[in-house]
Write an enzyme that holds these catalytic residues in place. Structure first.
Site, mmCIF file in Angstrom:
data_model
loop_
_atom_site.group_PDB
_atom_site.id
_atom_site.type_symbol
_atom_site.label_atom_id
_atom_site.label_comp_id
_atom_site.label_asym_id
_atom_site.label_seq_id
_atom_site.Cartn_x
_atom_site.Cartn_y
_atom_site.Cartn_z
ATOM 1 N N ASP A 1 0.793 -1.222 0.000
ATOM 2 C CA ASP A 1 0.000 0.000 0.000
ATOM 3 C C ASP A 1 0.833 1.282 0.000
ATOM 4 O O ASP A 1 0.827 2.005 -0.979
ATOM 5 C CB ASP A 1 -0.977 -0.019 1.183
ATOM 6 C CG ASP A 1 -2.004 1.097 1.092
ATOM 7 O OD1 ASP A 1 -2.447 1.395 -0.030
ATOM 8 O OD2 ASP A 1 -2.370 1.661 2.143
ATOM 9 N N CYS B 1 -19.209 -3.438 -20.323
ATOM 10 C CA CYS B 1 -19.837 -3.100 -19.033
ATOM 11 C C CYS B 1 -19.365 -1.718 -18.573
ATOM 12 O O CYS B 1 -18.237 -1.303 -18.839
ATOM 13 C CB CYS B 1 -19.448 -4.160 -17.997
ATOM 14 S SG CYS B 1 -20.078 -3.804 -16.340
ATOM 15 N N CYS C 1 -18.605 1.102 -6.095
ATOM 16 C CA CYS C 1 -18.150 0.758 -7.448
ATOM 17 C C CYS C 1 -17.668 -0.686 -7.525
ATOM 18 O O CYS C 1 -17.312 -1.168 -8.601
ATOM 19 C CB CYS C 1 -17.064 1.723 -7.930
ATOM 20 S SG CYS C 1 -15.647 1.842 -6.832
HETATM 21 C C1 B12 Z 1 -3.858 6.414 -3.898
HETATM 22 C C2 B12 Z 1 -4.713 5.216 -3.576
HETATM 23 C C3 B12 Z 1 -6.095 5.413 -3.467
HETATM 24 C C4 B12 Z 1 -6.775 6.715 -3.891
HETATM 25 C C5 B12 Z 1 -6.898 6.721 -5.440
HETATM 26 C C6 B12 Z 1 -7.621 5.453 -5.991
HETATM 27 C C7 B12 Z 1 -7.036 4.809 -7.216
HETATM 28 N N1 B12 Z 1 -7.841 3.947 -7.829
HETATM 29 O O1 B12 Z 1 -5.889 5.032 -7.636
HETATM 30 C C8 B12 Z 1 -8.107 6.630 -3.093
HETATM 31 C C9 B12 Z 1 -7.916 7.290 -1.738
HETATM 32 C C10 B12 Z 1 -9.312 7.268 -3.777
HETATM 33 C C11 B12 Z 1 -8.232 5.115 -2.906
HETATM 34 C C12 B12 Z 1 -9.444 4.467 -2.704
HETATM 35 C C13 B12 Z 1 -9.573 3.090 -2.578
HETATM 36 N N2 B12 Z 1 -8.567 2.207 -2.426
HETATM 37 CO CO1 B12 Z 1 -6.743 2.656 -2.620
HETATM 38 N N3 B12 Z 1 -4.827 2.903 -3.020
HETATM 39 C C14 B12 Z 1 -4.131 3.928 -3.404
HETATM 40 C C15 B12 Z 1 -2.658 3.526 -3.589
HETATM 41 C C16 B12 Z 1 -1.881 3.914 -2.337
HETATM 42 C C17 B12 Z 1 -1.960 4.104 -4.831
HETATM 43 C C18 B12 Z 1 -2.776 3.996 -6.126
HETATM 44 C C19 B12 Z 1 -2.268 4.913 -7.211
HETATM 45 O O2 B12 Z 1 -1.076 5.028 -7.406
HETATM 46 N N4 B12 Z 1 -3.194 5.569 -7.911
HETATM 47 C C20 B12 Z 1 -2.884 6.442 -9.012
HETATM 48 C C21 B12 Z 1 -3.284 5.726 -10.335
HETATM 49 C C22 B12 Z 1 -3.024 6.575 -11.569
HETATM 50 O O3 B12 Z 1 -2.421 4.607 -10.371
HETATM 51 P P1 B12 Z 1 -2.902 3.179 -10.865
HETATM 52 O O4 B12 Z 1 -4.338 3.069 -10.878
HETATM 53 O O5 B12 Z 1 -2.109 2.157 -10.115
HETATM 54 O O6 B12 Z 1 -2.424 3.293 -12.418
HETATM 55 C C23 B12 Z 1 -1.225 2.700 -12.913
HETATM 56 C C24 B12 Z 1 -1.470 1.298 -13.400
HETATM 57 O O7 B12 Z 1 -2.698 0.792 -12.957
HETATM 58 C C25 B12 Z 1 -1.358 1.354 -14.892
HETATM 59 N N5 B12 Z 1 -2.439 0.668 -15.598
HETATM 60 C C26 B12 Z 1 -2.285 -0.610 -15.994
HETATM 61 N N6 B12 Z 1 -3.361 -1.003 -16.630
HETATM 62 C C27 B12 Z 1 -4.243 0.017 -16.667
HETATM 63 C C28 B12 Z 1 -5.513 0.071 -17.219
HETATM 64 C C29 B12 Z 1 -6.251 1.268 -17.108
HETATM 65 C C30 B12 Z 1 -7.646 1.338 -17.656
HETATM 66 C C31 B12 Z 1 -5.687 2.397 -16.460
HETATM 67 C C32 B12 Z 1 -6.419 3.687 -16.334
HETATM 68 C C33 B12 Z 1 -4.380 2.292 -15.882
HETATM 69 C C34 B12 Z 1 -3.678 1.098 -16.007
HETATM 70 O O8 B12 Z 1 -1.270 2.724 -15.230
HETATM 71 C C35 B12 Z 1 -0.872 3.500 -14.126
HETATM 72 C C36 B12 Z 1 0.601 3.858 -14.229
HETATM 73 O O9 B12 Z 1 0.772 4.932 -15.135
HETATM 74 C C37 B12 Z 1 -2.804 1.965 -3.747
HETATM 75 C C38 B12 Z 1 -1.616 1.136 -3.234
HETATM 76 C C39 B12 Z 1 -0.455 1.133 -4.208
HETATM 77 N N7 B12 Z 1 0.740 1.295 -3.679
HETATM 78 O O10 B12 Z 1 -0.637 0.969 -5.411
HETATM 79 C C40 B12 Z 1 -4.094 1.661 -2.935
HETATM 80 C C41 B12 Z 1 -5.022 0.582 -3.471
HETATM 81 C C42 B12 Z 1 -5.237 0.828 -4.940
HETATM 82 N N8 B12 Z 1 -6.335 0.838 -2.770
HETATM 83 C C43 B12 Z 1 -6.954 -0.183 -2.451
HETATM 84 C C44 B12 Z 1 -8.287 -0.174 -1.940
HETATM 85 C C45 B12 Z 1 -8.792 -1.455 -1.308
HETATM 86 C C46 B12 Z 1 -9.074 0.978 -2.069
HETATM 87 C C47 B12 Z 1 -10.607 1.074 -1.880
HETATM 88 C C48 B12 Z 1 -11.342 -0.118 -2.490
HETATM 89 C C49 B12 Z 1 -10.939 1.198 -0.372
HETATM 90 C C50 B12 Z 1 -12.428 1.326 -0.049
HETATM 91 N N9 B12 Z 1 -13.222 0.290 -0.153
HETATM 92 O O11 B12 Z 1 -12.863 2.377 0.356
HETATM 93 C C51 B12 Z 1 -10.921 2.410 -2.612
HETATM 94 C C52 B12 Z 1 -11.313 2.144 -4.074
HETATM 95 C C53 B12 Z 1 -11.553 3.367 -4.875
HETATM 96 C C54 B12 Z 1 -11.394 3.068 -6.351
HETATM 97 N N10 B12 Z 1 -12.506 2.955 -7.069
HETATM 98 O O12 B12 Z 1 -10.275 2.903 -6.838
HETATM 99 C C55 B12 Z 1 -6.238 -1.460 -2.864
HETATM 100 C C56 B12 Z 1 -6.930 -1.988 -4.131
HETATM 101 C C57 B12 Z 1 -6.983 -3.491 -4.247
HETATM 102 C C58 B12 Z 1 -7.542 -3.849 -5.600
HETATM 103 N N11 B12 Z 1 -8.150 -4.999 -5.711
HETATM 104 O O13 B12 Z 1 -7.443 -3.080 -6.538
HETATM 105 C C59 B12 Z 1 -4.759 -0.928 -3.099
HETATM 106 C C60 B12 Z 1 -3.981 -1.637 -4.206
HETATM 107 C C61 B12 Z 1 -4.029 -1.091 -1.747
HETATM 108 C C62 B12 Z 1 -3.566 -2.529 -1.486
HETATM 109 N N12 B12 Z 1 -2.305 -2.707 -1.128
HETATM 110 O O14 B12 Z 1 -4.302 -3.482 -1.604
HETATM 111 N N13 B12 Z 1 -7.014 4.514 -3.015
HETATM 112 S S1 SF4 Z 2 -15.010 -2.862 -13.124
HETATM 113 FE FE1 SF4 Z 2 -16.827 -1.735 -13.767
HETATM 114 S S2 SF4 Z 2 -16.861 -1.918 -16.000
HETATM 115 FE FE2 SF4 Z 2 -15.442 -3.483 -15.240
HETATM 116 S S3 SF4 Z 2 -16.744 -5.318 -15.092
HETATM 117 FE FE3 SF4 Z 2 -16.739 -4.322 -13.060
HETATM 118 S S4 SF4 Z 2 -18.552 -2.981 -13.043
HETATM 119 FE FE4 SF4 Z 2 -18.159 -3.579 -15.178
HETATM 120 S S1 SF4 Z 3 -18.084 4.373 -5.804
HETATM 121 FE FE1 SF4 Z 3 -17.112 6.330 -6.229
HETATM 122 S S2 SF4 Z 3 -16.935 7.258 -4.224
HETATM 123 FE FE2 SF4 Z 3 -17.223 5.065 -3.870
HETATM 124 S S3 SF4 Z 3 -15.130 4.190 -3.788
HETATM 125 FE FE3 SF4 Z 3 -15.863 4.004 -5.903
HETATM 126 S S4 SF4 Z 3 -15.004 5.846 -6.888
HETATM 127 FE FE4 SF4 Z 3 -14.955 6.244 -4.688
#
Ligand code: B12
Ligand code: SF4
Ligand code: SF4
Length: 348
Positions: free
Chosen positions: A129, A186, A239
Site C-alpha cells: 500500500d 460493461c 463501485c
Molecule cells: C492512492 C490510492 C487510493 C486513492 C486513489 C484510488 C485509485 N484507484 O488510484 C483513493 C484514496 C481514492 C483510494 C481508494 C480506494 N482504495 Co486505494 N490505493 C491507493 C494507492 C496507495 C496508490 C494507487 C495509485 O497510485 N493511484 C494512481 C493511479 C493513476 O495509479 P494506478 O491506478 O495504479 O495506475 C497505474 C497502473 O494501474 C497502470 N495501468 C495498468 N493497466 C491500466 C488500465 C487502465 C484502464 C488504467 C487507467 C491504468 C492502467 O497505469 C498507471 C501507471 O501509469 C494503492 C496502493 C499502491 N501502492 O498501489 C491503494 C489501493 C489501490 N487501494 C486499495 C483499496 C482497497 C481501495 C478502496 C477499495 C478502499 C475502499 N473500499 O474504500 C478504494 C477504491 C476506490 C477506487 N474505485 O479505486 C487497494 C486496491 C486493491 C484492488 N483490488 O485493486 C490498493 C492496491 C491497496 C492494497 N495494497 O491493496 N485509493
Molecule cells: S469494473 Fe466496472 S466496468 Fe469493469 S466489469 Fe466491473 S462494473 Fe463492469
Molecule cells: S463508488 Fe465512487 S466514491 Fe465510492 S469508492 Fe468508488 S469511486 Fe470512490
C-alpha cells in the site's frame, strides 16, 4: 547453491499465505495513466503520489539492479460479501478484520526470509500500500488480473476483493503473461459511483471519492460530498458491489481479514460518544485507525445526517464542543439536516 527461480518464489509465496502470485519483468511502467491522473489533480492532497513519480514508475530507481517484480494478492471475500446490507454506518469490506497492512507485511517478511535462505545475496524491496510501488500495475503485468474501469485490480475468480503487495528483486525470474482486460462493454461501476468520481475508466478522482474523504482526509468534508455519503462511515464499496465479477466471485478470505461484526456495521450512537481512550482500545490494530479519532467521529456525525434520526440531536450538539474543526463542522451539517439548528456552536 540451489537456484532462485520463479517456481520456487511462487511456491514459497503460496506457503507464506498469499492467495495469488505472478512475476513481471522490472521494466519501467507506462507513465501515461499516472501522468494524466497527476496533471488533472486527481491525487487531491496526497502529494507524495506526485513527488514519488520517478520511483513509482521505475523499480530500478527503488532497488538498483532490479530485474523482476513479484506481484502478490490476498483475498478478503468472506461468505456473502456482496449481499445487500441495511446498516446506516458501514465500513468498507477490506477494513472489517485485522489491519491488512499488518497481515500482508507478516506474509512478506516470511517470504523474504524464504528467499534469503535460498539466495543470501539476492536483494529485495517489498511494500504494501504505502510503499512507492504501483501495485495494481504490477499485478496486471504479472498476470494476476486487470485494472477495471472502477480503478481496482480485478481477478476472474476473486473479483476485486483482493489486497495487493509487491516485491522487487535483483534476480531474473521467468515472467508471466500480462492479464487481458475483461470489463468489455460493461460500465456499471461508472454509473454506480455516488459522486461521479470516475471521470475516465480506471482513473479515480480522489477529490470526489468517498473513500478518500472518509479515510485519508481529516477536517471539513465539502457539503456536496457530505450530502452523497449514503450509509458509508469508513471507505466506500459502491463501485465494487455492482461489478458482475464481484457478484460471481468465489469466497476466499484470509482468516485474519475475516469480518468482525462490531467492525462492519458501526454503532452510530456509540461512535458519536466515542472518547479517545475508547478509540484506542477499540480501533488500534484495525484499518479504521487510519481515519484517526477525529476522522471517525466526524464520519459518524455525517452518517447521522444521512440516517435522519432526530433522537441523535443531543449527541450531535455535544460534538459542537469538540476541539476538532472537522468534527464541529460535520455536527453543524448534521444538525442543519436534522432540525435546522445550524450555527449554534459559534464560529469555526
Ligand atoms: C492512492 C490510492 C487510493 C486513492 C486513489 C484510488 C485509485 N484507484 O488510484 C483513493 C484514496 C481514492 C483510494 C481508494 C480506494 N482504495 Co486505494 N490505493 C491507493 C494507492 C496507495 C496508490 C494507487 C495509485 O497510485 N493511484 C494512481 C493511479 C493513476 O495509479 P494506478 O491506478 O495504479 O495506475 C497505474 C497502473 O494501474 C497502470 N495501468 C495498468 N493497466 C491500466 C488500465 C487502465 C484502464 C488504467 C487507467 C491504468 C492502467 O497505469 C498507471 C501507471 O501509469 C494503492 C496502493 C499502491 N501502492 O498501489 C491503494 C489501493 C489501490 N487501494 C486499495 C483499496 C482497497 C481501495 C478502496 C477499495 C478502499 C475502499 N473500499 O474504500 C478504494 C477504491 C476506490 C477506487 N474505485 O479505486 C487497494 C486496491 C486493491 C484492488 N483490488 O485493486 C490498493 C492496491 C491497496 C492494497 N495494497 O491493496 N485509493
Ligand atoms: S469494473 Fe466496472 S466496468 Fe469493469 S466489469 Fe466491473 S462494473 Fe463492469
Ligand atoms: S463508488 Fe465512487 S466514491 Fe465510492 S469508492 Fe468508488 S469511486 Fe470512490
Amino acid at each position: 547453491v540451489p537456484s532462485l527461480d520463479a517456481a520456487f518464489v511462487k511456491r514459497a509465496a503460496l506457503e507464506c499465505g498469499f492467495h495469488k502470485v505472478g512475476v513481471a519483468r522490472a521494466e519501467p511502467l507506462d507513465p501515461g495513466p499516472l501522468d494524466r491522473f497527476l496533471s488533472r489533480g486527481y491525487q487531491a492532497d496526497m502529494a507524495w503520489l506526485g513527488t514519488q513519480r520517478e520511483v513509482r514508475l521505475d523499480p530500478a530507481k527503488l532497488l538498483p539492479g532490479a530485474r523482476s517484480v513479484v506481484a502478490l494478492a490476498v483475498g478478503y471475500a468472506a461468505p456473502g460479501i456482496a449481499a445487500p446490507e441495511a446498516s446506516a454506518a458501514r465500513v468498507a469490506r477490506y477494513a472489517r478484520g485485522r489491519d491488512y497492512h499488518a497481515v500482508l507485511k507478516k506474509k512478506l517478511k516470511a517470504l523474504r526470509a524464504r528467499i534469503a535462505e535460498r539466495d543470501p545475496e539476492a536483494r529485495t524491496f517489498a511494500g504494501v500500500d504505502l510503499g512507492p510501488i504501483m501495485e495494481k500495475a504490477w499485478a496486471a503485468r504479472a498476470g494476476i488480473g486487470w485494472v477495471g474501469k472502477n480503478g481496482c485490480l480485478l481477478t476472474t475468480d476473486l473479483g476485486s476483493w483482493v489486497l495487493l503487495a509487491a516485491l522487487v528483486i535483483d534476480r531474473e525470474l521467468a515472467p508471466d503473461a500480462p492479464h487481458p482486460e475483461r470489463c468489455g462493454s460493461c460500465a456499471a461501476c461508472l454509473d454506480a459511483c455516488p459522486t461521479g468520481a470516475i471521470p475516465e475508466p480506471g482513473l479515480v478522482d480522489a477529490r470526489r471519492c468517498l473513500s478518500y474523504w472518509t479515510i485519508e482526509r481529516r477536517g471539513d468534508v465539502p457539503e456536496e460530498i457530505a450530502a452523497r455519503l449514503g450509509p458509508w462511515a469508513f471507505g466506500c464499496d459502491d463501485c465494487q458491489t455492482v461489478c458482475p465479477w464481484n457478484l460471481a466471485a468465489r469466497e476466499r478470505c484470509d482468516p485474519e481479514l475475516s469480518p468482525r461484526p462490531e467492525q462492519s456495521a458501526l454503532d452510530l450512537d456509540a461512535l458519536l460518544r466515542l472518547t479517545e481512550d475508547e478509540y484506542r482500545a477499540r480501533f488500534y490494530g484495525t484499518a479504521l485507525a487510519r481515519a484517526r479519532y477525529e476522522g471517525l467521529v466526524r464520519n459518524a456525525a455525517l452518517a447521522a445526517a444521512q440516517a435522519g434520526d432526530r433522537r441523535r440531536v443531543p449527541l450531535l450538539r455535544a460534538l459542537l464542543e469538540s476541539p476538532f474543526d472537522g468534527v464541529r463542522a460535520a455536527a453543524r451539517f448534521a444538525l442543519r439536516r436534522l432540525d435546522g439548528s445550524a450555527g449554534e456552536g459559534g464560529p469555526h
